[in-house]
Design a protein around this motif. Structure first.
Motif, PDB file in Angstrom:
ATOM      1  N   LYS A   1      -9.361  10.287  11.692  1.00  0.00           N
ATOM      2  CA  LYS A   1      -9.866  10.692  10.323  1.00  0.00           C
ATOM      3  C   LYS A   1      -8.632  10.855   9.415  1.00  0.00           C
ATOM      4  N   LYS A   2      -7.746  11.620   9.903  1.00  0.00           N
ATOM      5  CA  LYS A   2      -6.483  11.826   8.953  1.00  0.00           C
ATOM      6  C   LYS A   2      -5.758  10.536   8.683  1.00  0.00           C
ATOM      7  N   LEU A   3      -5.620   9.673   9.934  1.00  0.00           N
ATOM      8  CA  LEU A   3      -4.757   8.382   9.865  1.00  0.00           C
ATOM      9  C   LEU A   3      -5.437   7.558   9.087  1.00  0.00           C
ATOM     10  N   PHE A   4      -6.741   7.734   9.154  1.00  0.00           N
ATOM     11  CA  PHE A   4      -7.806   6.594   8.280  1.00  0.00           C
ATOM     12  C   PHE A   4      -7.351   6.724   6.774  1.00  0.00           C
ATOM     13  N   PHE A   5      -7.468   8.113   6.308  1.00  0.00           N
ATOM     14  CA  PHE A   5      -7.108   8.520   4.838  1.00  0.00           C
ATOM     15  C   PHE A   5      -5.526   8.691   4.356  1.00  0.00           C
ATOM     16  N   ASP A   6      -4.856   8.560   5.450  1.00  0.00           N
ATOM     17  CA  ASP A   6      -3.225   8.575   5.051  1.00  0.00           C
ATOM     18  C   ASP A   6      -2.665   7.275   4.673  1.00  0.00           C
ATOM     19  N   PRO A   7      -1.922   7.374   3.685  1.00  0.00           N
ATOM     20  CA  PRO A   7      -1.401   5.920   3.341  1.00  0.00           C
ATOM     21  C   PRO A   7      -0.022   5.715   4.145  1.00  0.00           C
ATOM     22  N   ILE A   8       0.234   6.599   4.990  1.00  0.00           N
ATOM     23  CA  ILE A   8       1.658   6.745   5.863  1.00  0.00           C
ATOM     24  C   ILE A   8       1.790   5.532   6.524  1.00  0.00           C
TER      25      ILE A   8
ATOM     26  N   ALA B   1       3.577   0.044   4.328  1.00  0.00           N
ATOM     27  CA  ALA B   1       5.176  -0.045   4.227  1.00  0.00           C
ATOM     28  C   ALA B   1       5.535   0.818   3.229  1.00  0.00           C
ATOM     29  N   ASN B   2       4.937   1.052   2.101  1.00  0.00           N
ATOM     30  CA  ASN B   2       5.456   2.034   0.761  1.00  0.00           C
ATOM     31  C   ASN B   2       4.506   3.042   0.778  1.00  0.00           C
ATOM     32  N   ASN B   3       3.835   3.555   1.732  1.00  0.00           N
ATOM     33  CA  ASN B   3       3.074   4.810   1.855  1.00  0.00           C
ATOM     34  C   ASN B   3       2.084   4.740   0.508  1.00  0.00           C
ATOM     35  N   THR B   4       1.496   3.933   0.090  1.00  0.00           N
ATOM     36  CA  THR B   4       0.586   3.896  -0.902  1.00  0.00           C
ATOM     37  C   THR B   4      -0.780   3.503  -0.660  1.00  0.00           C
ATOM     38  N   GLN B   5      -0.956   2.792   0.442  1.00  0.00           N
ATOM     39  CA  GLN B   5      -2.404   2.531   0.824  1.00  0.00           C
ATOM     40  C   GLN B   5      -2.824   2.711   2.214  1.00  0.00           C
ATOM     41  N   SER B   6      -4.030   3.220   2.247  1.00  0.00           N
ATOM     42  CA  SER B   6      -4.729   3.634   3.613  1.00  0.00           C
ATOM     43  C   SER B   6      -5.758   2.895   3.930  1.00  0.00           C
ATOM     44  N   CYS B   7      -6.293   2.999   5.122  1.00  0.00           N
ATOM     45  CA  CYS B   7      -7.445   2.418   5.476  1.00  0.00           C
ATOM     46  C   CYS B   7      -8.647   2.428   4.307  1.00  0.00           C
ATOM     47  N   ALA B   8      -8.724   3.786   3.956  1.00  0.00           N
ATOM     48  CA  ALA B   8      -9.979   4.087   3.131  1.00  0.00           C
ATOM     49  C   ALA B   8      -9.836   3.310   1.836  1.00  0.00           C
ATOM     50  N   ASP B   9      -8.730   2.829   1.317  1.00  0.00           N
ATOM     51  CA  ASP B   9      -8.437   2.074  -0.044  1.00  0.00           C
ATOM     52  C   ASP B   9      -9.334   0.865   0.111  1.00  0.00           C
ATOM     53  N   CYS B  10      -9.481   0.115   1.130  1.00  0.00           N
ATOM     54  CA  CYS B  10     -10.453  -1.031   1.384  1.00  0.00           C
ATOM     55  C   CYS B  10     -11.649  -0.766   1.992  1.00  0.00           C
ATOM     56  N   HIS B  11     -11.739   0.444   2.670  1.00  0.00           N
ATOM     57  CA  HIS B  11     -13.235   0.898   3.191  1.00  0.00           C
ATOM     58  C   HIS B  11     -13.425   2.329   2.751  1.00  0.00           C
ATOM     59  N   SER B  12     -13.831   2.267   1.637  1.00  0.00           N
ATOM     60  CA  SER B  12     -14.187   3.450   0.834  1.00  0.00           C
ATOM     61  C   SER B  12     -15.678   4.098   1.440  1.00  0.00           C
TER      62      SER B  12
ATOM     63  N   GLN C   1     -14.242  -7.981  -4.914  1.00  0.00           N
ATOM     64  CA  GLN C   1     -14.487  -9.064  -3.901  1.00  0.00           C
ATOM     65  C   GLN C   1     -13.418  -9.293  -2.890  1.00  0.00           C
ATOM     66  N   PHE C   2     -12.308  -9.142  -3.341  1.00  0.00           N
ATOM     67  CA  PHE C   2     -11.233  -9.092  -2.325  1.00  0.00           C
ATOM     68  C   PHE C   2     -10.407  -7.936  -2.435  1.00  0.00           C
ATOM     69  N   SER C   3      -9.934  -7.303  -1.208  1.00  0.00           N
ATOM     70  CA  SER C   3      -9.020  -6.149  -1.268  1.00  0.00           C
ATOM     71  C   SER C   3      -7.478  -6.562  -1.755  1.00  0.00           C
ATOM     72  N   ILE C   4      -7.018  -5.560  -2.326  1.00  0.00           N
ATOM     73  CA  ILE C   4      -5.584  -5.975  -2.719  1.00  0.00           C
ATOM     74  C   ILE C   4      -4.817  -5.122  -2.197  1.00  0.00           C
ATOM     75  N   GLY C   5      -3.490  -5.735  -1.447  1.00  0.00           N
ATOM     76  CA  GLY C   5      -2.742  -5.172  -0.615  1.00  0.00           C
ATOM     77  C   GLY C   5      -1.537  -4.374  -1.579  1.00  0.00           C
TER      78      GLY C   5
ATOM     79  N   VAL D   1      -2.392  -3.216   9.148  1.00  0.00           N
ATOM     80  CA  VAL D   1      -0.867  -2.628   9.277  1.00  0.00           C
ATOM     81  C   VAL D   1       0.187  -3.494   9.089  1.00  0.00           C
ATOM     82  N   THR D   2       0.358  -4.706   9.650  1.00  0.00           N
ATOM     83  CA  THR D   2       1.246  -5.842   9.734  1.00  0.00           C
ATOM     84  C   THR D   2       0.726  -6.989   8.771  1.00  0.00           C
TER      85      THR D   2
END
Length: 353
Positions: free
Chosen positions: A63-70, A73-84, A94-98, A139-140
């Protein structure tokens, strides 16, 4: 006192060594999924890999990893940003932005009841063979988190808290990408949705409205909605067959879907059937998010089917352009579909950051 302190230090050392020796002796606190009774009565048990059993510590870490942008690459985006959570663990765009500002060409799939994906294929095109494998790619992916796994692991390893959390979950402070994917997969398997109005109706707690009841009939009627072949019936609480279909969206395909994975042109235009759960929260719809509303989805099957060489045989009305529902049946079908939405799922504090 000296003897007691020495004994304590010895025991502490033995326990620490036991967690880090890699011998598999350490076991985190087992956790059982909270499975709705209707699931247990009607479908097979959830799929929990033998090499990734559920644990309290593993889920907390995931859960912590899912919500953490760590992990980006630039520590700004987590899994939850595209899966809220508020969007049913999907994306309202419509399309998620990386992290680079670039968008993909597919809509973010909702995350729910993933432990019952019996065919073991994930993503719209089925390119990942397990939930754990599915987690590796974002991630990659250069248009998502755009990181490398060595860099992501180094960020975790150099943090003050993650080595301790991995030690609690897996018995070692040495972090690797496999453990990251396992932890996130454990958390994602807890994302169980089973308390919609329709679920409550099936438990005998409420009655459906006349519109919802007729909508269910439309859904199951082969001469009207004919929806159940791909999305199941009231005995299938997943509301998807988890199979890949060409559902008559296009005559030609820019995104070829399943055939990008299989290399078989007979799979052109086939995409995974999404669950009908939580449609109230998961707009836009289809693999490319082309439909902003549920009304547009219903209209597609009613009047908008398009023939192509790989059209699914289940799209029996493609020759007429669709099943041609009446306006009343459309409204009732929509009411039924919305009865499959579960507000308690998107508001569950266990699933929030």
């Amino acid at each position: 006192m000296k003897y007691g302190l020495a004994l304590f230090l010895l025991l502490f050392t033995l326990i620490s060594c036991n967690k880090d020796d890699g011998g598999g002796a350490y076991t985190a606190t087992p956790l059982n999924l909270e499975i709705p009774s209707f699931f247990e009565e009607n479908i097979l048990p959830p799929i929990i890999p033998e090499d990734n059993p559920m644990s309290v510590e593993g889920v907390a870490l995931g859960k912590k990893l899912f919500f953490d942008p760590i992990l980006s690459a630039n520590n700004t985006q987590s899994c939850a940003d595209c899966h809220s959570p508020q969007n049913g663990f999907s994306d309202a765009r419509q399309f998620s932005i990386g992290i680079t500002g670039e968008a993909g060409n597919r809509n973010s799939m909702p995350l729910q009841n993933l432990a019952w994906n019996y065919n073991g294929k994930f993503f719209w095109d089925g390119r990942a063979g397990s939930l754990e494998n599915q987690i590796f790619e974002p991630v990659t992916n250069p248009i998502e988190m755009a990181n490398t796994w060595p860099n992501a692991v180094a960020s975790l390893q150099n943090s003050t808290e993650y080595p301790v959390l991995f030690d609690d979950a897996f018995g070692t402070t040495t972090i690797d990408s496999t453990m990251v994917s396992k932890a996130i997969a454990q958390f994602m398997r807890t994302l169980i949705s089973g308390n919609s109005r329709f679920d409550q109706f099936q438990r005998g707690e409420i009655e459906l409205s006349p519109s919802e009841a007729n909508g269910l009939n439309v859904f199951l009627d082969e001469s009207r909605g004919d929806c159940f072949h791909c999305h199941g019936n009231p005995l299938n609480p997943l509301w998807t067959d988890n199979i890949f279909h060409n559902n008559g969206l296009d005559e030609f395909f820019i995104d070829k879907g399943l055939s990008n994975v299989t290399g078989d042109p007979r799979d052109d235009g086939k995409f995974k059937t999404p669950s009908l759960r939580n449609l109230a929260f998961t707009a836009p719809y289809m693999h490319d998010g082309r439909f902003e509303t549920l009304d547009e989805v219903i209209n597609h099957y009613s009047e908008g089917l398009v023939y192509s060489e790989t059209i699914d045989p289940l799209m029996k009305a493609v020759g007429e352009g669709g099943v041609h529902l009446s306006e009343e049946d459309k409204a009732d079908l929509k009411a039924f579909l919305l009865s499959l939405s579960d507000p308690s799922f998107i508001n569950n504090p266990d699933f929030q950051n």
